[in-house]
Write an enzyme that holds these catalytic residues in place. Sequence first.
Site, PDB file in Angstrom:
ATOM      1  N   ASP A  40       0.858  -1.197   0.000  1.00 57.23           N
ATOM      2  CA  ASP A  40       0.000   0.000   0.000  1.00 57.23           C
ATOM      3  C   ASP A  40       0.887   1.239   0.000  1.00 57.23           C
ATOM      4  OD1 ASP A  40      -2.616   1.114   2.316  1.00 57.23           O
ATOM      5  OD2 ASP A  40      -1.609   2.120   0.653  1.00 57.23           O
ATOM      6  N   ASN A  80      -6.760  12.566 -10.785  1.00 53.80           N
ATOM      7  CA  ASN A  80      -7.497  12.982 -11.985  1.00 53.80           C
ATOM      8  C   ASN A  80      -7.301  14.486 -12.136  1.00 53.80           C
ATOM      9  OD1 ASN A  80      -9.633  14.460 -10.558  1.00 53.80           O
ATOM     10  ND2 ASN A  80     -10.227  12.421  -9.849  1.00 53.80           N
ATOM     11  N   TYR A 117      -8.123   3.886 -15.257  1.00 50.76           N
ATOM     12  CA  TYR A 117      -7.802   4.450 -16.587  1.00 50.76           C
ATOM     13  C   TYR A 117      -7.397   3.394 -17.603  1.00 50.76           C
ATOM     14  CZ  TYR A 117      -8.297   9.303 -14.961  1.00 50.76           C
ATOM     15  OH  TYR A 117      -8.780  10.501 -14.488  1.00 50.76           O
ATOM     16  N   SER A 166      -2.290   4.948 -14.135  1.00 49.01           N
ATOM     17  CA  SER A 166      -3.235   4.711 -15.245  1.00 49.01           C
ATOM     18  C   SER A 166      -3.627   3.257 -15.474  1.00 49.01           C
ATOM     19  CB  SER A 166      -2.715   5.306 -16.565  1.00 49.01           C
ATOM     20  OG  SER A 166      -2.927   6.704 -16.584  1.00 49.01           O
ATOM     21  N   THR A 167      -3.119   2.328 -14.661  1.00 46.98           N
ATOM     22  CA  THR A 167      -3.402   0.901 -14.941  1.00 46.98           C
ATOM     23  C   THR A 167      -4.644   0.393 -14.213  1.00 46.98           C
ATOM     24  OG1 THR A 167      -2.000   0.108 -13.122  1.00 46.98           O
ATOM     25  CG2 THR A 167      -0.946   0.443 -15.281  1.00 46.98           C
ATOM     26  N   GLY A 168      -5.328   1.254 -13.497  1.00 46.25           N
ATOM     27  CA  GLY A 168      -6.570   0.839 -12.813  1.00 46.25           C
ATOM     28  C   GLY A 168      -7.776   1.358 -13.574  1.00 46.25           C
ATOM     29  N   GLY A 187      -9.603   4.349  -6.149  1.00 47.67           N
ATOM     30  CA  GLY A 187      -8.267   3.754  -6.278  1.00 47.67           C
ATOM     31  C   GLY A 187      -7.231   4.348  -5.348  1.00 47.67           C
ATOM     32  N   VAL A 188      -6.018   4.506  -5.902  1.00 43.01           N
ATOM     33  CA  VAL A 188      -4.919   5.004  -5.057  1.00 43.01           C
ATOM     34  C   VAL A 188      -5.173   6.461  -4.641  1.00 43.01           C
ATOM     35  CG1 VAL A 188      -3.397   5.786  -6.945  1.00 43.01           C
ATOM     36  CG2 VAL A 188      -2.408   4.973  -4.820  1.00 43.01           C
ATOM     37  N   ASP A 189      -5.852   7.208  -5.495  1.00 42.51           N
ATOM     38  CA  ASP A 189      -6.213   8.610  -5.183  1.00 42.51           C
ATOM     39  C   ASP A 189      -7.061   8.643  -3.910  1.00 42.51           C
ATOM     40  OD1 ASP A 189      -7.833  11.213  -7.225  1.00 42.51           O
ATOM     41  OD2 ASP A 189      -6.537  11.330  -5.468  1.00 42.51           O
TER      42      ASP A 189
END
Length: 172
Positions: free
Chosen positions: A12, A26, A123, A119-121, A34-36
Amino acid sequence: MSRLSMRAILGDITLQDTDAIVNAANTSLLGGGGVDGAIHRAAGKGLLDECRKLGGCPAGEARITGAYNLRCRYVIHTPGPVYRGGSFGEEAILKSSYVNSMNLVMRHSLRSVSFPAISTGVYAYPKAEACDIAIETVAGFILENNYDVEVYFVLFDRESYGLYLDKLKSVV
Ligand code: APR
């Protein structure tokens, strides 16, 4: 000649105590999932209050803020590209997210930084391509700028972790 210090971690990113952690944000910079979402939850309200003052951030650019309740000192926010098939400039935007994040690391003389797999989630950037872009772009930045920094790629799933471990073997 700077040596490359780049590692992959399965875990994490909000728990990392590197000088900075990078947020896959974003363009509003007002949080999300997500991570955001994880970073904003762990940092607390102060992070959102500071982000509100930034007026957003275009995809591929990066902004730096304090880290509030997080263990790190700074959060670097960068919106990666939304993947639409690969012929809409996504690769260039993803590269610039890593370059602009590293520019802020260097400008603030930071000596360690943690990246998620931008971007791999949500997006939907293909994981293997994004992994290659991440590692090649960060390695290229460090060598071109002769900047000594410890880089941690913090992955949240085993598939991504395996991709980064394999790629790092061929780069570091
Ligand atoms: N630590 C590390 N990595 C994480 C964590 C975490 N706590 N939570 C999720 N991830 C991983 C995901 O598994 C994925 O591999 O981060 C990677 C990026 O996924 P997303 O967080 O969905 O980010 P992204 O694909 O760049 O989409 C950004 O999602 O959360 C919203 O506000 C954000 O609109 C923006 C969009």
